[in-house]
Design an enzyme around this catalytic site. Structure first.
Site, mmCIF file in Angstrom:
data_model
loop_
_atom_site.group_PDB
_atom_site.id
_atom_site.type_symbol
_atom_site.label_atom_id
_atom_site.label_comp_id
_atom_site.label_asym_id
_atom_site.label_seq_id
_atom_site.Cartn_x
_atom_site.Cartn_y
_atom_site.Cartn_z
ATOM 1 N N THR A 125 0.774 -1.093 0.218
ATOM 2 C CA THR A 125 -0.024 -0.030 0.122
ATOM 3 C C THR A 125 0.792 1.252 0.025
ATOM 4 O OG1 THR A 125 -1.401 1.242 1.459
ATOM 5 C CG2 THR A 125 -0.211 -0.463 2.734
ATOM 6 N N GLU A 127 0.237 3.587 1.795
ATOM 7 C CA GLU A 127 0.286 4.059 3.205
ATOM 8 C C GLU A 127 1.722 3.909 3.524
ATOM 9 O OE1 GLU A 127 -2.154 5.494 5.549
ATOM 10 O OE2 GLU A 127 -2.665 6.251 3.502
ATOM 11 N N TYR A 149 -1.472 0.222 10.782
ATOM 12 C CA TYR A 149 -1.862 -0.430 9.795
ATOM 13 C C TYR A 149 -0.660 -0.281 8.589
ATOM 14 C CZ TYR A 149 -3.501 -0.909 4.842
ATOM 15 O OH TYR A 149 -4.024 -1.288 3.620
HETATM 16 P P1 NAP Z 1 -11.630 -4.469 2.155
HETATM 17 O O1 NAP Z 1 -12.829 -4.233 1.188
HETATM 18 O O2 NAP Z 1 -11.597 -4.028 3.532
HETATM 19 O O3 NAP Z 1 -11.422 -6.174 2.274
HETATM 20 C C1 NAP Z 1 -10.746 -6.748 3.035
HETATM 21 C C2 NAP Z 1 -10.875 -8.062 3.096
HETATM 22 O O4 NAP Z 1 -10.220 -8.835 4.193
HETATM 23 C C3 NAP Z 1 -12.704 -8.692 3.496
HETATM 24 O O5 NAP Z 1 -12.772 -9.927 2.765
HETATM 25 C C4 NAP Z 1 -12.340 -9.168 4.738
HETATM 26 O O6 NAP Z 1 -13.334 -9.906 5.007
HETATM 27 C C5 NAP Z 1 -10.897 -9.813 4.934
HETATM 28 N N1 NAP Z 1 -10.521 -10.007 6.154
HETATM 29 C C6 NAP Z 1 -10.323 -8.736 7.177
HETATM 30 N N2 NAP Z 1 -9.918 -9.255 8.429
HETATM 31 C C7 NAP Z 1 -9.621 -10.705 7.926
HETATM 32 C C8 NAP Z 1 -9.095 -11.991 8.605
HETATM 33 N N3 NAP Z 1 -8.615 -11.668 10.010
HETATM 34 N N4 NAP Z 1 -9.007 -12.984 8.189
HETATM 35 C C9 NAP Z 1 -9.343 -13.173 6.907
HETATM 36 N N5 NAP Z 1 -9.886 -12.328 6.014
HETATM 37 C C10 NAP Z 1 -10.174 -11.127 6.772
HETATM 38 O O7 NAP Z 1 -10.265 -4.180 1.362
HETATM 39 P P2 NAP Z 1 -9.858 -3.779 -0.100
HETATM 40 O O8 NAP Z 1 -10.275 -2.312 -0.314
HETATM 41 O O9 NAP Z 1 -10.597 -4.651 -0.911
HETATM 42 O O10 NAP Z 1 -8.301 -4.058 -0.047
HETATM 43 C C11 NAP Z 1 -7.693 -5.252 -0.406
HETATM 44 C C12 NAP Z 1 -6.162 -5.171 0.141
HETATM 45 O O11 NAP Z 1 -5.464 -4.265 -0.489
HETATM 46 C C13 NAP Z 1 -6.276 -5.101 1.742
HETATM 47 O O12 NAP Z 1 -5.188 -5.807 2.174
HETATM 48 C C14 NAP Z 1 -5.860 -3.616 1.761
HETATM 49 O O13 NAP Z 1 -5.058 -3.309 2.830
HETATM 50 C C15 NAP Z 1 -5.007 -3.461 0.364
HETATM 51 N N6 NAP Z 1 -4.885 -2.126 -0.102
HETATM 52 C C16 NAP Z 1 -6.281 -1.504 -0.353
HETATM 53 C C17 NAP Z 1 -6.310 -0.188 -0.945
HETATM 54 C C18 NAP Z 1 -7.535 0.427 -1.325
HETATM 55 O O14 NAP Z 1 -7.252 1.689 -1.741
HETATM 56 N N7 NAP Z 1 -8.558 -0.166 -1.546
HETATM 57 C C19 NAP Z 1 -4.802 0.281 -1.384
HETATM 58 C C20 NAP Z 1 -3.777 -0.306 -1.045
HETATM 59 C C21 NAP Z 1 -3.863 -1.736 -0.533
HETATM 60 P P3 NAP Z 1 -14.756 -9.602 5.724
HETATM 61 O O15 NAP Z 1 -15.535 -9.378 4.281
HETATM 62 O O16 NAP Z 1 -15.534 -10.709 6.362
HETATM 63 O O17 NAP Z 1 -14.654 -8.036 6.534
HETATM 64 O O1 F7E Z 2 -8.884 8.224 4.222
HETATM 65 C C1 F7E Z 2 -9.312 11.569 5.613
HETATM 66 C C2 F7E Z 2 -8.412 10.689 6.171
HETATM 67 O O2 F7E Z 2 -10.004 6.225 5.294
HETATM 68 C C3 F7E Z 2 -8.467 9.282 3.265
HETATM 69 C C4 F7E Z 2 -7.281 2.074 2.583
HETATM 70 O O3 F7E Z 2 -7.902 1.427 1.311
HETATM 71 O O4 F7E Z 2 -6.107 3.524 1.032
HETATM 72 C C5 F7E Z 2 -6.991 3.563 2.215
HETATM 73 O O5 F7E Z 2 -6.572 4.289 3.378
HETATM 74 C C6 F7E Z 2 -8.144 10.400 3.928
HETATM 75 C C7 F7E Z 2 -7.478 10.460 5.160
HETATM 76 O O6 F7E Z 2 -8.349 5.910 3.272
HETATM 77 C C8 F7E Z 2 -12.599 11.296 6.994
HETATM 78 O O7 F7E Z 2 -7.896 11.226 7.353
HETATM 79 C C9 F7E Z 2 -11.248 13.057 6.521
HETATM 80 O O8 F7E Z 2 -6.258 11.363 5.002
HETATM 81 O O9 F7E Z 2 -10.622 6.963 2.788
HETATM 82 P P1 F7E Z 2 -9.693 6.961 4.053
HETATM 83 P P2 F7E Z 2 -6.726 5.930 3.561
HETATM 84 O O10 F7E Z 2 -6.400 6.169 5.066
HETATM 85 O O11 F7E Z 2 -6.037 6.791 2.723
HETATM 86 C C10 F7E Z 2 -5.021 2.937 1.308
HETATM 87 C C11 F7E Z 2 -4.094 3.215 0.232
HETATM 88 C C12 F7E Z 2 -5.027 1.481 2.123
HETATM 89 O O12 F7E Z 2 -4.130 0.841 2.148
HETATM 90 C C13 F7E Z 2 -5.887 1.468 2.989
HETATM 91 O O13 F7E Z 2 -6.415 0.024 3.065
HETATM 92 O O14 F7E Z 2 -9.374 10.959 4.204
HETATM 93 N N1 F7E Z 2 -10.743 11.848 6.151
HETATM 94 N N2 F7E Z 2 -12.294 12.914 6.870
HETATM 95 C C14 F7E Z 2 -11.382 10.622 6.459
HETATM 96 N N3 F7E Z 2 -11.193 9.378 6.435
HETATM 97 C C15 F7E Z 2 -12.312 8.822 6.827
HETATM 98 N N4 F7E Z 2 -12.423 7.388 6.539
HETATM 99 N N5 F7E Z 2 -13.557 9.298 7.344
HETATM 100 C C16 F7E Z 2 -13.819 10.529 7.464
HETATM 101 O O15 F7E Z 2 -14.512 11.189 7.971
#
Ligand code: NAP
Ligand code: F7E
Length: 351
Positions: A125, A127, A149
């Site tokens: 990620t 992050e 995280y």
């Molecule tokens: P998501 O919608 O939150 O999906 C996470 C998945 O992980 C869900 O299927 C969840 O199951 C499962 N999970 C959570 N805890 C678990 C556990 N203890 N054991 C087994 N499964 C578990 O996330 P996503 O957006 O699809 O992201 C997919 C991956 O990419 C994640 O690893 C995330 O950290 C990473 N990532 C995401 C982004 C982004 O912008 N979306 C960017 C960079 C990296 P449930 O449905 O039961 O909760």
């Molecule tokens: O926050 C700000 C918050 O929670 C984005 C995950 O998929 O992408 C995701 O992480 C920004 C942050 O995503 C609210 O503080 C303001 O600066 O949508 P987010 P994230 O933290 O960028 C990365 C790449 C991953 O890997 C992660 O799994 O938005 N923000 N106000 C807020 N964020 C939330 N959630 N809620 C608010 O009310």
């Protein structure tokens, strides 16, 4: 026929990746967690639930992961399962470390012991960059994580590299920047905004309360990003890649664009409250996707404005259908107003 195992198949990326791999002719297996209520709405939404084989497993439970890998006997594993919400990692740092940090290592160990030919994708990620060392981040930019995280994901990133270099596994890190879609979880800021815009438009909600509006993110469209994951496992040699659009926008810009799409003025409805501000945030992310463009011919297509439009329109349509009495797979109606459930319990969490 190739076989793929997707951990976290019930999540946003898992569902889109399952659809993509089915279209490519794969036999798709996916892990799901035992929870008190079923959570298969995304797989139903994309009409793939009856086309996959589900296996119960938890990232914290080595034996269930061993069972999942043995039963599916996959050519490729996509490790997407995670506690993926950065905000929650401040509330549950140890659980997040266990799942997101040690989870990948468990799978790498199983691969090393039972079949070193299995190709492995790790969901790394943007992050990881945290307090950024450069305004545009690429594969060589130094990592400086700002959340439990990101710290946990740093462990997985390095073990993926270490098992590649040390044991010769075909293991890749996709360093994905934020990617969104109508299947995004409701706690993430983009979907929180688009769901609120839809409810406000239809008279079901009065205001939207957010945290840090100045944070900047590189937001892409999730279905395009799962294609990048697949391409990484099809190359000759394993490697790590940034996946991003190369553009950055603030949360404020996302808010304004979303309200504009619904012909509303954000200033009339948006408030901020420090309960949504994290103890330590990431202020600027903007990825350089040159390497994946040049080596794997991957390009993002959806613009920022198109992404916001797709999400706003999907949420408006769902609420309209809901009000018309239709029943369909969807998450929002049972999601309580976040202010009631996400309120931080301790003042110590806020600087
Ligand atoms: P998501 O919608 O939150 O999906 C996470 C998945 O992980 C869900 O299927 C969840 O199951 C499962 N999970 C959570 N805890 C678990 C556990 N203890 N054991 C087994 N499964 C578990 O996330 P996503 O957006 O699809 O992201 C997919 C991956 O990419 C994640 O690893 C995330 O950290 C990473 N990532 C995401 C982004 C982004 O912008 N979306 C960017 C960079 C990296 P449930 O449905 O039961 O909760
Ligand atoms: O926050 C700000 C918050 O929670 C984005 C995950 O998929 O992408 C995701 O992480 C920004 C942050 O995503 C609210 O503080 C303001 O600066 O949508 P987010 P994230 O933290 O960028 C990365 C790449 C991953 O890997 C992660 O799994 O938005 N923000 N106000 C807020 N964020 C939330 N959630 N809620 C608010 O009310």
């Amino acid at each position: 026929m190739k076989k793929a195992l997707i951990t976290g198949i019930t999540g946003q990326d898992g569902a889109y990746l399952a659809k993509l791999l089915i279209e490519k002719g794969y036999s798709v297996y996916g892990t799901y967690r035992r929870v008190s209520s079923p959570n298969f709405w995304r797989l139903q939404y994309l009409n793939v639930l009856d086309k996959i084989t589900l296996i119960p497993a938890d990232m914290a439970d080595m034996s269930s992961l061993f069972e999942a890998i043995s039963v599916s006997d996959p050519d490729e594993i996509y490790n997407l399962a995670a506690q993926s919400y950065v905000g929650a990692s401040f509330d549950q740092p140890l659980l997040t470390t266990e799942i997101d940090g040690s989870g990948a290592t468990r799978i790498l160990e199983i691969i090393r012991h039972i079949n070193k030919d299995i190709k492995f994708y790790q969901a790394s990620t943007s992050e990881l960059y945290g307090t950024v060392a450069e305004n545009i981040q690429n594969e060589n930019t130094v990592f400086c994580p700002n959340s439990p995280y990101a710290a946990a994901k740093l462990l997985s990133f390095h073990n993926t590299r270490i098992y590649r270099e040390g044991y010769g596994l075909f293991a890749c890190n996709g360093i994905l920047f934020n990617h969104e879609s109508p299947l995004r979880g409701l706690e993430f800021v983009t979907r929180k905004i688009t769901n609120a815009v839809a409810k406000i438009k239809l008279g079901l909600q009065k205001e939207l309360v957010l945290g840090n509006l100045d944070a900047k993110r590189d937001w892409g469209f999730a279905p395009e990003y799962v294609e990048a994951m697949w391409r990484m496992l099809q190359q000759e040699k394993p490697d790590d890649f940034v996946v991003a659009t190369g553009e950055t926008h603030s949360v404020r810009e996302f808010v304004n664009e979303a309200f504009k799409q619904a012909n509303l003025n954000a200033d009339d409805f948006v408030k901020t409250d420090k309960i949504f501000v994290r103890p330590h945030d990431v202020n600027l992310l903007c990825g350089d996707p040159s390497k994946i463009k040049n080596n794997l011919n991957w390009n993002c297509k959806t613009t920022f404005a198109e992404l916001v439009k797709v999400m706003v329109n999907a949420d408006i349509k769902r609420w309209e259908n809901f009000l018309a009495g239709e029943s369909f797979a969807w998450d929002a109606p049972s999601f309580p107003d976040n202010i009631t459930i996400l309120k931080r319990h301790s003042k110590n969490n806020i600087k």
